[in-house]
Design a protein around this motif. Structure first.
Motif, PDB file in Angstrom:
ATOM      1  N   PHE A 140       0.864  -1.192   0.000  1.00  0.00           N
ATOM      2  CA  PHE A 140       0.000   0.000   0.000  1.00  0.00           C
ATOM      3  C   PHE A 140       0.898   1.239   0.000  1.00  0.00           C
ATOM      4  O   PHE A 140       1.314   1.718   1.064  1.00  0.00           O
ATOM      5  N   PRO A 141       1.226   1.771  -1.176  1.00  0.00           N
ATOM      6  CA  PRO A 141       2.166   2.903  -1.260  1.00  0.00           C
ATOM      7  C   PRO A 141       1.756   4.104  -0.419  1.00  0.00           C
ATOM      8  O   PRO A 141       2.623   4.852   0.067  1.00  0.00           O
ATOM      9  N   GLU A 142       0.453   4.307  -0.230  1.00  0.00           N
ATOM     10  CA  GLU A 142      -0.004   5.470   0.525  1.00  0.00           C
ATOM     11  C   GLU A 142       0.436   5.433   1.985  1.00  0.00           C
ATOM     12  O   GLU A 142       0.407   6.456   2.683  1.00  0.00           O
ATOM     13  N   LEU A 143       0.870   4.258   2.476  1.00  0.00           N
ATOM     14  CA  LEU A 143       1.294   4.153   3.869  1.00  0.00           C
ATOM     15  C   LEU A 143       2.632   4.819   4.119  1.00  0.00           C
ATOM     16  O   LEU A 143       3.025   5.045   5.266  1.00  0.00           O
ATOM     17  N   GLU A 144       3.333   5.147   3.051  1.00  0.00           N
ATOM     18  CA  GLU A 144       4.604   5.865   3.205  1.00  0.00           C
ATOM     19  C   GLU A 144       4.385   7.208   3.887  1.00  0.00           C
ATOM     20  O   GLU A 144       5.269   7.729   4.589  1.00  0.00           O
ATOM     21  N   ASP A 145       3.191   7.770   3.737  1.00  0.00           N
ATOM     22  CA  ASP A 145       2.880   9.064   4.354  1.00  0.00           C
ATOM     23  C   ASP A 145       2.875   8.983   5.873  1.00  0.00           C
ATOM     24  O   ASP A 145       2.921  10.021   6.545  1.00  0.00           O
ATOM     25  N   TYR A 146       2.788   7.755   6.414  1.00  0.00           N
ATOM     26  CA  TYR A 146       2.718   7.576   7.873  1.00  0.00           C
ATOM     27  C   TYR A 146       4.001   6.970   8.437  1.00  0.00           C
ATOM     28  O   TYR A 146       4.025   6.516   9.577  1.00  0.00           O
ATOM     29  N   SER A 147       5.076   6.985   7.662  1.00  0.00           N
ATOM     30  CA  SER A 147       6.300   6.300   8.062  1.00  0.00           C
ATOM     31  C   SER A 147       6.964   6.907   9.291  1.00  0.00           C
ATOM     32  O   SER A 147       7.791   6.258   9.935  1.00  0.00           O
ATOM     33  N   ASP A 148       6.610   8.147   9.648  1.00  0.00           N
ATOM     34  CA  ASP A 148       7.233   8.781  10.809  1.00  0.00           C
ATOM     35  C   ASP A 148       6.592   8.337  12.118  1.00  0.00           C
ATOM     36  O   ASP A 148       7.119   8.638  13.200  1.00  0.00           O
ATOM     37  N   ASN A 149       5.469   7.624  12.052  1.00  0.00           N
ATOM     38  CA  ASN A 149       4.811   7.109  13.262  1.00  0.00           C
ATOM     39  C   ASN A 149       4.328   5.689  12.952  1.00  0.00           C
ATOM     40  O   ASN A 149       3.310   5.507  12.295  1.00  0.00           O
ATOM     41  N   LYS A 150       5.066   4.699  13.426  1.00  0.00           N
ATOM     42  CA  LYS A 150       4.792   3.312  13.059  1.00  0.00           C
ATOM     43  C   LYS A 150       3.432   2.832  13.568  1.00  0.00           C
ATOM     44  O   LYS A 150       2.771   2.025  12.899  1.00  0.00           O
ATOM     45  N   ASN A 151       2.998   3.299  14.728  1.00  0.00           N
ATOM     46  CA  ASN A 151       1.690   2.883  15.227  1.00  0.00           C
ATOM     47  C   ASN A 151       0.567   3.438  14.358  1.00  0.00           C
ATOM     48  O   ASN A 151      -0.395   2.732  14.043  1.00  0.00           O
ATOM     49  N   GLN A 202       0.935   4.264  11.256  1.00  0.00           N
ATOM     50  CA  GLN A 202       1.069   3.574   9.976  1.00  0.00           C
ATOM     51  C   GLN A 202       0.383   2.216  10.036  1.00  0.00           C
ATOM     52  O   GLN A 202      -0.309   1.823   9.094  1.00  0.00           O
ATOM     53  N   TYR A 203       0.539   1.497  11.144  1.00  0.00           N
ATOM     54  CA  TYR A 203      -0.081   0.182  11.253  1.00  0.00           C
ATOM     55  C   TYR A 203      -1.600   0.303  11.353  1.00  0.00           C
ATOM     56  O   TYR A 203      -2.331  -0.532  10.808  1.00  0.00           O
ATOM     57  N   LEU A 204      -2.074   1.331  12.022  1.00  0.00           N
ATOM     58  CA  LEU A 204      -3.519   1.539  12.101  1.00  0.00           C
ATOM     59  C   LEU A 204      -4.096   1.805  10.713  1.00  0.00           C
ATOM     60  O   LEU A 204      -5.161   1.292  10.361  1.00  0.00           O
ATOM     61  N   LYS A 205      -3.380   2.602   9.921  1.00  0.00           N
ATOM     62  CA  LYS A 205      -3.834   2.853   8.553  1.00  0.00           C
ATOM     63  C   LYS A 205      -3.775   1.568   7.738  1.00  0.00           C
ATOM     64  O   LYS A 205      -4.682   1.299   6.925  1.00  0.00           O
ATOM     65  N   TYR A 206      -2.751   0.757   7.942  1.00  0.00           N
ATOM     66  CA  TYR A 206      -2.667  -0.539   7.267  1.00  0.00           C
ATOM     67  C   TYR A 206      -3.835  -1.431   7.681  1.00  0.00           C
ATOM     68  O   TYR A 206      -4.445  -2.107   6.839  1.00  0.00           O
ATOM     69  N   TRP A 207      -4.141  -1.446   8.971  1.00  0.00           N
ATOM     70  CA  TRP A 207      -5.290  -2.206   9.483  1.00  0.00           C
ATOM     71  C   TRP A 207      -6.557  -1.818   8.726  1.00  0.00           C
ATOM     72  O   TRP A 207      -7.342  -2.682   8.318  1.00  0.00           O
ATOM     73  N   TYR A 208      -6.728  -0.531   8.530  1.00  0.00           N
ATOM     74  CA  TYR A 208      -7.903  -0.037   7.816  1.00  0.00           C
ATOM     75  C   TYR A 208      -7.892  -0.459   6.353  1.00  0.00           C
ATOM     76  O   TYR A 208      -8.864  -1.047   5.848  1.00  0.00           O
ATOM     77  N   LEU A 209      -6.797  -0.202   5.655  1.00  0.00           N
ATOM     78  CA  LEU A 209      -6.741  -0.466   4.219  1.00  0.00           C
ATOM     79  C   LEU A 209      -6.847  -1.959   3.904  1.00  0.00           C
ATOM     80  O   LEU A 209      -7.533  -2.348   2.952  1.00  0.00           O
ATOM     81  N   SER A 210      -6.180  -2.786   4.679  1.00  0.00           N
ATOM     82  CA  SER A 210      -6.201  -4.223   4.385  1.00  0.00           C
ATOM     83  C   SER A 210      -7.566  -4.825   4.677  1.00  0.00           C
ATOM     84  O   SER A 210      -8.059  -5.663   3.905  1.00  0.00           O
ATOM     85  N   ASN A 211      -8.205  -4.396   5.762  1.00  0.00           N
ATOM     86  CA  ASN A 211      -9.551  -4.901   6.045  1.00  0.00           C
ATOM     87  C   ASN A 211     -10.556  -4.389   5.023  1.00  0.00           C
ATOM     88  O   ASN A 211     -11.434  -5.137   4.574  1.00  0.00           O
ATOM     89  N   LEU A 212     -10.420  -3.136   4.621  1.00  0.00           N
ATOM     90  CA  LEU A 212     -11.327  -2.579   3.614  1.00  0.00           C
ATOM     91  C   LEU A 212     -11.173  -3.327   2.296  1.00  0.00           C
ATOM     92  O   LEU A 212     -12.172  -3.647   1.626  1.00  0.00           O
ATOM     93  N   ARG A 213      -9.939  -3.612   1.911  1.00  0.00           N
ATOM     94  CA  ARG A 213      -9.711  -4.377   0.678  1.00  0.00           C
ATOM     95  C   ARG A 213     -10.352  -5.753   0.778  1.00  0.00           C
ATOM     96  O   ARG A 213     -10.966  -6.232  -0.184  1.00  0.00           O
ATOM     97  N   CYS A 214     -10.228  -6.390   1.936  1.00  0.00           N
ATOM     98  CA  CYS A 214     -10.841  -7.710   2.123  1.00  0.00           C
ATOM     99  C   CYS A 214     -12.358  -7.627   2.003  1.00  0.00           C
ATOM    100  O   CYS A 214     -12.978  -8.461   1.340  1.00  0.00           O
TER     101      CYS A 214
END
Length: 231
Positions: A131-142, A144-156
């Motif tokens: 998910f390239p858009e997660l690069e925008d959250y690279s300065d805060n890993k938590n 970034q992971y929350l955004k990943y949680w959202y994007l991956s579940n939404l895709r599913c």
């Protein structure tokens, strides 16, 4: 075929135990979390399949998956694979089941993202690069992971609905006997919920206050929670 998916740390082990208690085959080579190691993330195709969001490498997936099914389950058509990472390759699993005439049933498990962002179990972070858009959250890993949680579940969610896959999306945090009965009904199993002695594990991570995360992420959490309430 029953597939249990979800991000690592979502509580898929508990649902695997429910399936196991129903006498459904989970495979021969299980770890303590009831993941089938014959079909788990380290078994080849996650590295071999370069474009995980398309069907470009489907033939590679099919060749490996067919061997894994045969070696782990034989000719048994009533099987369950607890492989949380399959939310990434769900479209390929679905195509395989259509070709091989398996009835695919997905149990997708979700845990509160405000816990998940602080969890030490972030094995699924290996897929953040998808998910390239997660690069925008690279300065805060938590965050970034929350955004990943959202994007991956939404895709599913979108794959389950767009591909018309029979499924249940289940909130680990809302597990109770009513949810267990929903699972039994979904699988068309006649069992008394009182036959099960299943309990949730205690949360080992702290839940962040929704007001402590950026507004965009707070809205993402609310969107997933709204989906769970409607489904």
């Amino acid at each position: 075929m029953i597939i249990i998916t979800g991000l690592g740390g979502s509580g898929t082990r508990m649902y695997g135990q429910i399936i196991k208690d129903l006498g459904i085959d989970l495979g021969k080579n299980l770890n303590v979390s009831l993941d089938n190691l014959d079909t788990f993330a380290h078994t080849g195709y996650y590295k071999m399949i370069k474009n995980k969001f398309s069907y470009d490498d489907y033939d590679k997936f099919k060749a490996i998956f067919s061997d894994q099914i045969k070696n782990s389950y034989g000719n048994n058509k009533t099987i369950c694979i607890k492989e949380p990472n399959y939310h990434i390759l769900l479209h390929m699993v679905n195509r395989y089941c259509e070709e091989e005439h398996y009835e695919l049933n997905i149990l997708h498990i979700i845990r509160d993202g405000l816990y998940m962002m602080n969890s030490k179990n972030k094995g699924n972070s290996r897929w953040i690069y998808l998910f390239p858009e997660l690069e925008d959250y690279s300065d805060n890993k938590n965050h970034q992971y929350l955004k990943y949680w959202y994007l991956s579940n939404l895709r599913c969610f979108n794959l389950l609905n767009d591909l018309s896959i029979k499924h249940l999306v289940l909130s680990y945090d809302n597990y109770d006997t009513n949810q267990l009965q929903t699972i039994l009904d979904f699988l068309d199993v006649e069992r008394n919920v009182n036959d099960f002695n299943i309990s949730k594990r205690e949360n080992t991570s702290q839940r962040s206050d929704i007001l402590s995360v950026p507004q965009e992420l707070a809205n993402n959490v609310k969107e997933i929670n709204s989906y769970l309430e409607k489904n």
